[in-house]
Design an enzyme around this catalytic site. Sequence first.
Site, PDB file in Angstrom:
ATOM      1  CE1 TYR A   1      17.132 171.472  38.197  1.00  0.00           C
ATOM      2  CE2 TYR A   1      16.862 170.760  40.468  1.00  0.00           C
ATOM      3  CZ  TYR A   1      17.569 170.746  39.281  1.00  0.00           C
ATOM      4  OH  TYR A   1      18.724 169.992  39.164  1.00  0.00           O
TER       5      TYR A   1
ATOM      6  CE  LYS B   1      19.980 161.969  37.057  1.00  0.00           C
ATOM      7  NZ  LYS B   1      20.368 161.802  38.463  1.00  0.00           N
TER       8      LYS B   1
ATOM      9  CG  HIS C   1      21.321 169.720  49.307  1.00  0.00           C
ATOM     10  ND1 HIS C   1      21.138 170.697  48.365  1.00  0.00           N
ATOM     11  CD2 HIS C   1      22.211 170.233  50.200  1.00  0.00           C
ATOM     12  CE1 HIS C   1      21.879 171.751  48.661  1.00  0.00           C
ATOM     13  NE2 HIS C   1      22.549 171.488  49.770  1.00  0.00           N
TER      14      HIS C   1
ATOM     15  N   PRO D   1      21.512 169.906  30.907  1.00  0.00           N
ATOM     16  CG  PRO D   1      22.044 172.151  31.269  1.00  0.00           C
ATOM     17  CD  PRO D   1      21.745 171.172  30.186  1.00  0.00           C
TER      18      PRO D   1
ATOM     19  CE1 TYR E   1      17.687 167.011  40.265  1.00  0.00           C
ATOM     20  CE2 TYR E   1      18.972 166.309  42.160  1.00  0.00           C
ATOM     21  CZ  TYR E   1      18.676 167.259  41.197  1.00  0.00           C
ATOM     22  OH  TYR E   1      19.378 168.437  41.158  1.00  0.00           O
TER      23      TYR E   1
HETATM   24  P1  RFL Z   1      35.096 166.851  30.027  1.00  0.00           P
HETATM   25  O1  RFL Z   1      34.881 167.451  31.393  1.00  0.00           O
HETATM   26  O2  RFL Z   1      34.661 167.643  28.864  1.00  0.00           O
HETATM   27  O3  RFL Z   1      36.643 166.517  29.914  1.00  0.00           O
HETATM   28  C1  RFL Z   1      37.232 166.116  28.692  1.00  0.00           C
HETATM   29  C2  RFL Z   1      38.706 166.462  28.743  1.00  0.00           C
HETATM   30  O4  RFL Z   1      39.336 166.007  27.548  1.00  0.00           O
HETATM   31  C3  RFL Z   1      40.205 167.012  27.057  1.00  0.00           C
HETATM   32  N1  RFL Z   1      40.380 166.788  25.594  1.00  0.00           N
HETATM   33  C4  RFL Z   1      41.469 166.197  25.061  1.00  0.00           C
HETATM   34  N2  RFL Z   1      42.591 165.704  25.615  1.00  0.00           N
HETATM   35  C5  RFL Z   1      43.504 165.155  24.781  1.00  0.00           C
HETATM   36  N3  RFL Z   1      43.335 165.096  23.432  1.00  0.00           N
HETATM   37  C6  RFL Z   1      42.233 165.582  22.834  1.00  0.00           C
HETATM   38  N4  RFL Z   1      42.083 165.485  21.498  1.00  0.00           N
HETATM   39  C7  RFL Z   1      41.236 166.150  23.659  1.00  0.00           C
HETATM   40  N5  RFL Z   1      40.027 166.725  23.414  1.00  0.00           N
HETATM   41  C8  RFL Z   1      39.538 167.098  24.592  1.00  0.00           C
HETATM   42  C9  RFL Z   1      39.518 168.311  27.422  1.00  0.00           C
HETATM   43  O5  RFL Z   1      40.432 169.395  27.467  1.00  0.00           O
HETATM   44  C10 RFL Z   1      38.945 167.971  28.797  1.00  0.00           C
HETATM   45  O6  RFL Z   1      39.836 168.286  29.843  1.00  0.00           O
HETATM   46  O7  RFL Z   1      34.404 165.424  29.913  1.00  0.00           O
HETATM   47  P2  RFL Z   1      34.150 164.275  31.009  1.00  0.00           P
HETATM   48  O8  RFL Z   1      35.408 163.962  31.747  1.00  0.00           O
HETATM   49  O9  RFL Z   1      33.406 163.215  30.298  1.00  0.00           O
HETATM   50  O10 RFL Z   1      33.182 164.947  32.117  1.00  0.00           O
HETATM   51  C11 RFL Z   1      31.869 165.314  31.792  1.00  0.00           C
HETATM   52  C12 RFL Z   1      31.406 166.492  32.659  1.00  0.00           C
HETATM   53  O11 RFL Z   1      32.377 167.518  32.578  1.00  0.00           O
HETATM   54  C13 RFL Z   1      30.029 167.016  32.210  1.00  0.00           C
HETATM   55  O12 RFL Z   1      29.171 165.945  31.899  1.00  0.00           O
HETATM   56  C14 RFL Z   1      29.358 167.862  33.309  1.00  0.00           C
HETATM   57  O13 RFL Z   1      30.063 169.041  33.539  1.00  0.00           O
HETATM   58  C15 RFL Z   1      27.908 168.182  32.922  1.00  0.00           C
HETATM   59  N6  RFL Z   1      27.252 169.064  33.903  1.00  0.00           N
HETATM   60  C16 RFL Z   1      26.750 168.558  35.074  1.00  0.00           C
HETATM   61  N7  RFL Z   1      26.874 167.241  35.362  1.00  0.00           N
HETATM   62  C17 RFL Z   1      26.431 166.749  36.548  1.00  0.00           C
HETATM   63  O14 RFL Z   1      26.522 165.528  36.786  1.00  0.00           O
HETATM   64  N8  RFL Z   1      25.873 167.548  37.526  1.00  0.00           N
HETATM   65  C18 RFL Z   1      25.707 168.889  37.319  1.00  0.00           C
HETATM   66  O15 RFL Z   1      25.251 169.588  38.225  1.00  0.00           O
HETATM   67  C19 RFL Z   1      26.127 169.436  36.036  1.00  0.00           C
HETATM   68  N9  RFL Z   1      25.992 170.744  35.778  1.00  0.00           N
HETATM   69  C20 RFL Z   1      27.117 170.433  33.636  1.00  0.00           C
HETATM   70  C21 RFL Z   1      26.464 171.254  34.598  1.00  0.00           C
HETATM   71  C22 RFL Z   1      27.622 171.009  32.453  1.00  0.00           C
HETATM   72  C23 RFL Z   1      27.471 172.363  32.232  1.00  0.00           C
HETATM   73  N10 RFL Z   1      28.021 172.888  31.039  1.00  0.00           N
HETATM   74  C24 RFL Z   1      28.898 173.996  31.028  1.00  0.00           C
HETATM   75  C25 RFL Z   1      27.900 172.146  29.812  1.00  0.00           C
HETATM   76  C26 RFL Z   1      26.295 172.606  34.372  1.00  0.00           C
HETATM   77  C27 RFL Z   1      26.758 173.155  33.177  1.00  0.00           C
HETATM   78  C28 RFL Z   1      26.504 174.612  32.955  1.00  0.00           C
HETATM   79  C1  PHB Z   2      24.812 173.389  39.163  1.00  0.00           C
HETATM   80  O1  PHB Z   2      24.864 173.672  40.367  1.00  0.00           O
HETATM   81  O2  PHB Z   2      25.672 173.789  38.367  1.00  0.00           O
HETATM   82  C2  PHB Z   2      23.686 172.573  38.656  1.00  0.00           C
HETATM   83  C3  PHB Z   2      22.773 172.045  39.543  1.00  0.00           C
HETATM   84  C4  PHB Z   2      21.700 171.310  39.072  1.00  0.00           C
HETATM   85  C5  PHB Z   2      21.555 171.110  37.712  1.00  0.00           C
HETATM   86  C6  PHB Z   2      22.492 171.619  36.819  1.00  0.00           C
HETATM   87  C7  PHB Z   2      23.564 172.365  37.282  1.00  0.00           C
HETATM   88  O3  PHB Z   2      20.480 170.418  37.257  1.00  0.00           O
END
Ligand code: RFL
Ligand code: PHB
Length: 389
Positions: free
Chosen positions: A200, A296, A72, A292, A384
Amino acid sequence: MRKQVVIIGGGPAGLLLACKLLRNGIDFVLIEQRTKEYVLSRIRAGVLESGTVNQLVEVGVGDRLKAEGQTHDGVYISTSDGFFHVNFKKLVNKTITVYGQTEITRDMYDALESWGANLIFEAKGVDLIDFTSDSPKVFYQKDGVTHEIQSDLIIGCDGFHGISKSKLSDDSDNGFSAQLPIGWLGILSETPPLKDELVYSRSDRGFALASMRSQCLSRYYIQVALSDLPENWSDEAFWHELKHRFPAGLVENLVMGPSIEKSIAPLRAYVSKSMSRGRLLLCGDAAHIVPPTGAKGLNLAASDVHYAFEAITGFFRDNDQTGLENYSTKALLRVWKSMRFSWWMTQMFHTIPDRNPFEEKIMASELSHLQDSIAMQKVFSENYTGLPY
Ligand code: RFL
Ligand code: PHB
């Protein structure tokens, strides 16, 4: 068991680090408390910075990402009056890639398994000790048996609710945090996206986001109260509310369909005071949570892994501890800049219940400044698409 590195957590941070260590001949084990299927079922991030894409490609897990990820050039921003486009490509010559976290995670698991990596799932009761000494240890239970791993380094990639974060300081107050009284209600639907790029929206009824995973899979979010529950929202109610948060001209062709996932994510912010202690380094959500808005979280996990990997290779290859000692300072500098951007975007796009009318006006004015000023759009684009490592 004895390993050079123990990685705790098999989310994006742990998996990316595992790929890097394996490709560079550093002996490690990764322990994950859940099943692989559970980790792969979590619908989360969708937007990747070029630094994240480059790391995935460099480590050899970028083929499907390159083939199926969508590039994009910018994003659309909608206000109560209409909408405008911020063109990253034109302004800062950078782009973003839309490719789901689920897919990245699957690609990394597939690669690690085919390379014969040592991955342990359903590890219960994980604990770590002696990380301020030269021989840290990790314990876990599997199938009723307790295992001990001796190592040189422990990398905590176990997310916000993991064990590693609690080990960083002796008192419980280990970081800086803020909680907003709102959340994002998100749905996934097998429908074409609203537009060719993300939209957005700031509206009087609250924030909305039209995102996507592919040309036939859309991801939509609306701001709701933190106390709300997904079961309070029928699909009809969701689509009705979403349509009212974009200008009529933008949503007249919105394609609606049944949701295949529906969940609420809280909007919170947390940054650890330090990202390391002795031989324990934290990466990703274990060290920080960004709201979110701005996408990031996963991208910060990737930049942390970049810095941690530099420190780890310096330690094993050159027998040099400086990288380990400087890791936290280096990583936190970028974390705080991304947090600043996410926080600013969050404040600008959402209607926040405890804010007074004056503060709402200031935030609406931030958005109209972004609309009118090319200089502001350049700053927005730079942030961004991702600050340099
Ligand atoms: P995770 O993905 O939470 O993975 C951690 C892993 O550790 C395990 N765990 C354990 N394992 C062993 N022993 C223990 N005691 C443990 N405790 C936990 C867990 O089961 C899990 O598998 O962390 P990590 O790897 O640091 O990754 C971070 C990302 O997942 C997170 O920052 C993103 O998903 C945030 N996020 C977004 N980030 C972006 O860069 N771009 C996006 O578009 C974006 N959209 C989002 C998001 C997060 C969202 N939610 C649900 C919070 C959209 C949403 C809705
Ligand atoms: C997503 O597609 O899940 C998403 C995209 C942009 C954001 C957060 C989440 O800022």
